[in-house]
Design an enzyme around this catalytic site. Structure first.
Site, PDB file in Angstrom:
ATOM      1  N   TYR A  91      -1.166   1.921   3.953  1.00 49.38           N
ATOM      2  CA  TYR A  91      -0.884   0.511   4.255  1.00 49.38           C
ATOM      3  C   TYR A  91      -2.164  -0.180   4.707  1.00 49.38           C
ATOM      4  O   TYR A  91      -2.429  -1.319   4.316  1.00 49.38           O
ATOM      5  CB  TYR A  91       0.187   0.407   5.340  1.00 49.38           C
ATOM      6  CG  TYR A  91       1.505   1.003   4.921  1.00 49.38           C
ATOM      7  CD1 TYR A  91       2.389   0.301   4.100  1.00 49.38           C
ATOM      8  CD2 TYR A  91       1.881   2.283   5.326  1.00 49.38           C
ATOM      9  CE1 TYR A  91       3.593   0.845   3.704  1.00 49.38           C
ATOM     10  CE2 TYR A  91       3.094   2.843   4.931  1.00 49.38           C
ATOM     11  CZ  TYR A  91       3.941   2.125   4.119  1.00 49.38           C
ATOM     12  OH  TYR A  91       5.125   2.673   3.717  1.00 49.38           O
ATOM     13  N   ASN A 114      10.202  -5.054  -1.412  1.00 50.10           N
ATOM     14  CA  ASN A 114       9.953  -4.973  -2.847  1.00 50.10           C
ATOM     15  C   ASN A 114      11.283  -4.820  -3.595  1.00 50.10           C
ATOM     16  O   ASN A 114      11.963  -3.814  -3.441  1.00 50.10           O
ATOM     17  CB  ASN A 114       9.044  -3.769  -3.126  1.00 50.10           C
ATOM     18  CG  ASN A 114       8.850  -3.485  -4.588  1.00 50.10           C
ATOM     19  OD1 ASN A 114       9.201  -4.285  -5.455  1.00 50.10           O
ATOM     20  ND2 ASN A 114       8.288  -2.324  -4.881  1.00 50.10           N
ATOM     21  N   CYS A 122       5.850   0.872  -4.851  1.00 48.24           N
ATOM     22  CA  CYS A 122       5.676   0.964  -3.398  1.00 48.24           C
ATOM     23  C   CYS A 122       5.793   2.404  -2.908  1.00 48.24           C
ATOM     24  O   CYS A 122       5.347   2.721  -1.796  1.00 48.24           O
ATOM     25  CB  CYS A 122       6.684   0.063  -2.678  1.00 48.24           C
ATOM     26  SG  CYS A 122       8.397   0.377  -3.099  1.00 48.24           S
ATOM     27  N   HIS A 123       6.334   3.302  -3.731  1.00 46.31           N
ATOM     28  CA  HIS A 123       6.410   4.707  -3.342  1.00 46.31           C
ATOM     29  C   HIS A 123       5.020   5.341  -3.257  1.00 46.31           C
ATOM     30  O   HIS A 123       4.875   6.402  -2.664  1.00 46.31           O
ATOM     31  CB  HIS A 123       7.305   5.495  -4.323  1.00 46.31           C
ATOM     32  CG  HIS A 123       6.802   5.515  -5.728  1.00 46.31           C
ATOM     33  ND1 HIS A 123       7.030   4.460  -6.598  1.00 46.31           N
ATOM     34  CD2 HIS A 123       6.079   6.430  -6.412  1.00 46.31           C
ATOM     35  CE1 HIS A 123       6.466   4.753  -7.764  1.00 46.31           C
ATOM     36  NE2 HIS A 123       5.883   5.944  -7.675  1.00 46.31           N
ATOM     37  N   GLU A 149       4.787  12.126 -10.563  1.00 40.98           N
ATOM     38  CA  GLU A 149       3.529  11.531 -11.008  1.00 40.98           C
ATOM     39  C   GLU A 149       2.356  12.499 -10.908  1.00 40.98           C
ATOM     40  O   GLU A 149       1.361  12.330 -11.606  1.00 40.98           O
ATOM     41  CB  GLU A 149       3.234  10.271 -10.203  1.00 40.98           C
ATOM     42  CG  GLU A 149       4.195   9.147 -10.513  1.00 40.98           C
ATOM     43  CD  GLU A 149       3.858   7.857  -9.806  1.00 40.98           C
ATOM     44  OE1 GLU A 149       2.738   7.721  -9.272  1.00 40.98           O
ATOM     45  OE2 GLU A 149       4.715   6.953  -9.797  1.00 40.98           O
TER      46      GLU A 149
END
Length: 154
Positions: A91, A114, A122-123, A149
């Site tokens: 952040y 979001n 946002c993950h 990912e």
């Protein structure tokens, strides 16, 4: 708003569209009971993008997204879209990138609001020490998305 529901590998998700643009993605346990189900080119494109995502392909950049939000939220969401597949940012890093180094909490609030998680990733945002922090779909979902990912699909 018209919606489509899909049984994703992380559980049911619902996608909402207004005026030919994707405006909402609900994850795990967030799906409202009063959805108006329908079909549209935007919903089809969004569902195909989600299917591809769960096969290990990044979300296409040309999806018709319209998340709304304040100017600051939109700036945060644009920064989120710039985080590469399989990488994370804190952040604080995002706040500094936006020229607001003291605004890590505000960045967190924008992530929390979001409306299009996964599409606006946002993950991929973690705590200052690299720990997983809040996510609308729950921390187990966030961990699963990050693990997906990091696997070698491409």
């Amino acid at each position: 708003m018209i919606c489509a529901v899909w049984s994703a590998p992380i559980g049911p998700v619902a996608l909402g569209e207004e005026g030919g643009r994707l405006v909402r993605l609900w994850l795990l346990g967030q799906i409202p009971l009063d959805l108006t189900l329908g079909d549209s080119p935007a919903l089809t494109a969004g569902l195909l993008a989600l299917e591809g995502y769960f096969r290990g392909c990044p979300v296409p950049k040309d999806l018709p997204l319209s998340p709304g939000g304040t100017p600051f939220q939109r700036a945060v969401w644009a920064a989120l879209e710039g985080i590469p597949w399989g990488e994370t940012r804190t952040y604080g890093q995002l706040a500094a990138q936006l020229g607001r180094p003291g605004a890590a909490r505000a960045v967190g609030q924008a992530c929390h609001r979001n409306p299009l998680p996964i599409f606006i990733p946002c993950h991929r945002v973690v705590g200052a020490n690299g720990s997983l922090t809040g996510f609308a779909g729950g921390l187990a979902c966030k961990e699963a998305l990050l693990r997906l990912e990091r696997e070698d699909h491409l």
